[in-house]
Scaffold this motif. Structure first.
Motif, short mmCIF file in Angstrom:
data_model
loop_
_atom_site.label_atom_id
_atom_site.label_comp_id
_atom_site.label_asym_id
_atom_site.label_seq_id
_atom_site.Cartn_x
_atom_site.Cartn_y
_atom_site.Cartn_z
N GLY A 198 1.12 -0.97 -0.05
CA GLY A 198 0.06 -0.25 0.02
C GLY A 198 0.85 1.43 -0.23
N SER A 199 2.22 1.30 -0.43
CA SER A 199 2.87 2.51 -0.53
C SER A 199 2.98 2.74 -1.95
N VAL A 200 3.87 3.48 -2.52
CA VAL A 200 3.29 4.14 -3.42
C VAL A 200 4.76 4.94 -3.85
N ILE A 201 5.16 4.72 -4.92
CA ILE A 201 6.47 5.09 -5.82
C ILE A 201 6.33 5.91 -6.88
N ILE A 202 7.44 7.01 -6.63
CA ILE A 202 7.56 7.72 -8.10
C ILE A 202 9.28 8.43 -7.86
N TYR A 203 9.02 8.62 -9.63
CA TYR A 203 10.51 7.64 -10.14
C TYR A 203 10.15 9.36 -11.66
N GLY A 204 10.83 9.59 -11.69
CA GLY A 204 11.43 10.58 -12.97
C GLY A 204 10.41 11.97 -12.72
N GLY A 205 10.24 12.76 -14.14
CA GLY A 205 9.22 13.68 -14.86
C GLY A 205 9.64 14.65 -15.00
N TYR A 206 9.41 15.75 -15.17
CA TYR A 206 9.61 16.78 -15.74
C TYR A 206 9.65 17.72 -15.43
N SER A 207 10.10 19.26 -15.49
CA SER A 207 9.50 20.17 -14.74
C SER A 207 10.43 21.89 -15.38
N LYS A 208 9.91 23.10 -15.54
CA LYS A 208 10.94 23.65 -16.20
C LYS A 208 10.67 24.59 -15.17
N GLN A 209 11.81 25.75 -14.99
CA GLN A 209 11.50 26.47 -14.29
C GLN A 209 12.37 28.36 -14.85
N ARG A 210 11.58 29.30 -14.78
CA ARG A 210 12.62 30.50 -15.70
C ARG A 210 13.17 31.46 -15.10
N ILE A 211 15.00 30.83 -15.73
CA ILE A 211 15.72 31.21 -15.33
C ILE A 211 16.11 33.16 -15.72
N LYS A 212 15.55 33.73 -16.73
CA LYS A 212 15.06 35.05 -17.38
C LYS A 212 14.07 35.71 -17.37
N LYS A 213 13.78 36.66 -18.26
CA LYS A 213 12.83 37.06 -19.03
C LYS A 213 12.40 35.95 -20.20
N ASP A 214 11.75 35.82 -20.61
CA ASP A 214 11.25 35.26 -21.73
C ASP A 214 12.02 33.85 -21.73
N VAL A 215 12.92 32.34 -20.47
CA VAL A 215 13.67 32.49 -21.19
C VAL A 215 13.38 31.15 -20.24
N ASP A 216 13.26 29.88 -20.00
CA ASP A 216 13.07 28.69 -19.31
C ASP A 216 14.56 27.79 -19.63
N LYS A 217 13.71 26.82 -18.29
CA LYS A 217 15.81 26.03 -18.50
C LYS A 217 14.39 24.56 -17.55
N GLY A 218 14.42 23.38 -18.63
CA GLY A 218 14.10 22.12 -18.52
C GLY A 218 14.61 21.55 -17.72
N THR A 219 13.62 20.66 -16.96
CA THR A 219 14.92 19.38 -16.07
C THR A 219 14.53 18.31 -16.45
N LEU A 220 15.18 17.68 -16.63
CA LEU A 220 14.82 15.81 -16.40
C LEU A 220 15.08 15.54 -14.80
#
Length: 583
Positions: free
Chosen positions: A242-264
Motif C-alpha cells: 500500500g505504499s506509492v513509488i515516484i520516479y522521474g518526471g519533468y519540470s521547468k523554471q524561468r531563469i530570466k525573462k522569456d527564458v525557461d530551463k527544463g529539468t529531467l
C-alpha cells in the motif's frame, strides 16, 4: 540554528514562494479559462443531446496522444478515453470512448450520455468494484490555436457495468492541473504532482491528495520527510503493502525573462503509510536508491504496472535544448522496476523459440553439408525493412520503420557467430514500435499494449494511431495489432506560408486546380474528426520530389557494395509501392 531547523525554515520559505506563484498564475489564468469555458460549454451542450448508449463497431481511433488506455478489470477489453491531436495549425481535443476487444482485435465506439468534457493529459485509474469503475481526474483543454489552456479539477467515474458516466462533486480536492499522476491504492485514489499553465506563467506541483472510495471525500496529505521536487509526467506505482513509488518526471523554471530551463528528473521516492488501520493515516517520504541499470534521462515516457511485482516505463524523449531550437531523441525501449528488489533493468527481446530452433537446425545442417555451395547460395536473405512514410505537400518525408525478422544469410551469421553461440541462436531484428513519446499503455493478462503517441521530425509532429503488444512473461517479440495508416496524417504549415503556397500552386496549376483545392479545404473543415491528408496528384511528381530520399533508403538497406543501377531500381519500386498504398 541546527541543520534540522535550517531545513525546516528553507522548506517553509519554499512553500510560501510556491503559494505566491500559484496565486499569480491563478489570477492570470482565470481570464483565459473564462474564455474557454464558453467553448467547453458549447461542446457539452452537444453531448447533452445524447440520451442513450450507442455502441458502434468502428475502425481504429484516429491518431492521438496524451489520452488514457486502461484494462477492463473483468473483461478482455481495453478502454481508450480522450487525448489530443495537432496538425500544425489546429489542436483537436477528444472525449470519445473506445473499447478494444483483445480476442477479436476489433474496436467499438461507445457513446454515453453526459460524458466528461474533451480533455488530454488527464489520469484514469481502474477500480475492480461493482463490475468495474474507471475514475478520471483533471487534464486540460486547449483553444484551437493551442495558445490558451483550461485545466480541469473535476472527478468522474465511468460505471463499466451500466455504461454510465457520473461526476463526483467533492470539496477539498486538488486544484486544476494536467500531467499529474493518479493510482488506485487499496480503497483510495492517490494523486501526485502535475502542472498548471497559462499563456505567460506556469507552476509545477508536488502535493499529494487522497480520495476515499468509500466516503467519497478528498484529503490533502502532509507527509513527513523530504519528498520529490515539483514535477509532472512522472512514474507512479503502488506496492503490495500500500505504499506509492515516484520516479522521474519533468519540470521547468524561468531563469530570466522569456527564458525557461527544463529539468529531467531521475530521482526516486517512496511514500509510505504509517499507522495503517488508524482513523488518520500518517504518510512519510523517503528516498530510494535502486540498483541495476536505470533508464536514461527522458520525459514523456508512458507507464504501466506489469506482472511479478514490477512496474515499467516505455519510450519517451530526451530534448537537447539549444538557444533557438530543441532537438529530441525519441525512445522505444522498456525498463522494468522490480519493486521487491528495488532494482531497475532494461527489457530485452529474447526472440521466439521456434525461430531459435530454426537457427540451430540451420547451423547443424550447414556443418553437415559444408561442401554444398548451391544450398548456401539459396539461403534466405536477412530481415526486410518495411518503411511507411507520410509525404507533405512540400515533399518532406516522415518515416515509420518496421523490421520484419527473417533468418540471416551466411555472411551475417559468420560475422556474429560467437554471439549466436552465447545466446543459443541470436535473432534477426524484430518488429517493434517506432520511437515515440506520450503513448498510452495498458497491461492485461501479462501482455503490454502500446497505442499511439507522437514523435517529431524537424518542426513537424507525427501523431500515431498504431497498436502493438508484447507478452511481458516471455519477452519474445512485438506483435502488430493495428498498423499505422499513412492516410490518417496531415501537417499544415503556418497560415501565412499556406497562403503563399496556395498562390504559387494556383499560378502553376491553373484555376481548376485552385478551385478543387478550395472545395477540399471546405469539406475538411466541416468534418468533426481531423481530416486526412490527400495523396499527391501524380506519381511522377511525387517521385521527382522524393527520389533522393528513396535512393538513400534503398542504399542503406542494400549496403555500400550494391550497384547504383540496382539501387535506383529498388528505390523506384519502394516509392511506387508506398505511393499506391497511400492512394
Amino acid at each position: 540554528m541546527g541543520k534540522k531547523g535550517k531545513r525546516e525554515k528553507k522548506g517553509k520559505g519554499a512553500e510560501k514562494t510556491a503559494a505566491k506563484m500559484e496565486r499569480k498564475v491563478s489570477r492570470r489564468a482565470r481570464k483565459e479559462e473564462e474564455d474557454l469555458e464558453a467553448l467547453i460549454a458549447e461542446f457539452q451542450s452537444l453531448d447533452a443531446k445524447k440520451t442513450q448508449v450507442i455502441e458502434t463497431a468502428c475502425p481504429p481511433p484516429s491518431p492521438r496522444l496524451n489520452g488514457s488506455l486502461s484494462a477492463h478489470p473483468e473483461k478482455d477489453e481495453l478502454i481508450l478515453f480522450g487525448g489530443e491531436y495537432f496538425n500544425g495549425q489546429k489542436t483537436y481535443l477528444y472525449n470519445e470512448l473506445y473499447v478494444y476487444n483483445i480476442r477479436k482485435n476489433s474496436w467499438t465506439k461507445v457513446e454515453i450520455p453526459n460524458p466528461p468534457p474533451r480533455r488530454c493529459a488527464h489520469q484514469a485509474a481502474v477500480v475492480p468494484a461493482a463490475g468495474g469503475q474507471l475514475w478520471v481526474f483533471g487534464g486540460e483543454f486547449a483553444s484551437p490555436n493551442g495558445e490558451q489552456f483550461y485545466h480541469y479539477k473535476d472527478l468522474w467515474v465511468l460505471h463499466l457495468a451500466t455504461k454510465t458516466w457520473e461526476q463526483i462533486k467533492a470539496s477539498g480536492g486538488p486544484s486544476g492541473r494536467s500531467g499529474h499522476r493518479m493510482v488506485a491504492c487499496k480503497r483510495q485514489l492517490i494523486l501526485f504532482g502535475g502542472f498548471h499553465e497559462s499563456a505567460r506563467d506556469y507552476i509545477y506541483y508536488n502535493d499529494v491528495y487522497a480520495f476515499n472510495l468509500d466516503s467519497f471525500t478528498w484529503s490533502k496529505l502532509s507527509p513527513s520527510g523530504i519528498g520529490p521536487a515539483p514535477r509532472s509526467g512522472c512514474q507512479m506505482a503502488t506496492t503490495p503493502e500500500g505504499s506509492v513509488i515516484i520516479y522521474g518526471g519533468y519540470s521547468k523554471q524561468r531563469i530570466k525573462k522569456d527564458v525557461d530551463k527544463g529539468t529531467l528528473h531521475t530521482d526516486m521516492f517512496l511514500l509510505k503509510a504509517e499507522g495503517s488501520g488508524k482513523e488518520e493515516e500518517k504518510w512519510a517520504w523517503s528516498r530510494l536508491n535502486p540498483s541495476g541499470v536505470k533508464p536514461t534521462p527522458r520525459s514523456g515516457f508512458a507507464v504501466a504496472v506489469g506482472p511479478n511485482n514490477r512496474s515499467l516505463l516505455f519510450g519517451g524523449v530526451h530534448d537537447e535544448e539549444e538557444e533557438e531550437s530543441i532537438e529530441g531523441d525519441f525512445f522505444n525501449d522498456i525498463y522494468f522496476y522490480d519493486i521487491g528488489k528495488n532494482r531497475w533493468f532494461p527489457g530485452q527481446l529474447k526472440g521466439p523459440k521456434s525461430e531459435k530452433r530454426k537457427r540451430r537446425r540451420g547451423r547443424q545442417a550447414e556443418a553437415e553439408g559444408a561442401g554444398d555451395e548451391e544450398v548456401e547460395k539459396q539461403a534466405p536473405q536477412g530481415p526486410v525493412e518495411i518503411v511507411k512514410e507520410v509525404v507533405a505537400e512540400d515533399g518532406t518525408v516522415m518515416t515509420i520503420k518496421q523490421v520484419i525478422s527473417g533468418p540471416a544469410g551466411e555472411k551475417e551469421r559468420s560475422e556474429s557467430e560467437e554471439e549466436e553461440e552465447e545466446e543459443d541462436g541470436a535473432l534477426s531484428p524484430q518488429v517493434e514500435p517506432c520511437p515515440r513519446s506520450n503513448a498510452m499503455l495498458a497491461v492485461k493478462h501479462g501482455v503490454l499494449y502500446v497505442y499511439g503517441g507522437m514523435f517529431e521530425v524537424g518542426d513537424r509532429q507525427f501523431t500515431l494511431s498504431d497498436l502493438y503488444s508484447i507478452d511481458l512473461h516471455k519477452m519474445e517479440d512485438w506483435k502488430v495489432l493495428v498498423e499505422m495508416d499513412p492516410k490518417a496524417q496531415e501537417w499544415l504549415e503556418e497560415s501565412e506560408s499556406d497562403e503563399e503556397e496556395d498562390d504559387t500552386e494556383g499560378a502553376e496549376g491553373g484555376e481548376e486546380e485552385e478551385e478543387s483545392s478550395e472545395e477540399e479545404s471546405e469539406d475538411e473543415e466541416g468534418e468533426e474528426q481531423h481530416p486526412s491528408v490527400q495523396p499527391d496528384e501524380k506519381h511522377a511528381d511525387y517521385l521527382s520530389r522524393t527520389e533522393q530520399y528513396w535512393i538513400k533508403l534503398a542504399r542503406s538497406n542494400m549496403g555500400p557494395d550494391a550497384k547504383e543501377k540496382k539501387v535506383v531500381k529498388v528505390a523506384h519500386a519502394m516509392a511506387k509501392t508506398f505511393y499506391e498504398d497511400s492512394v
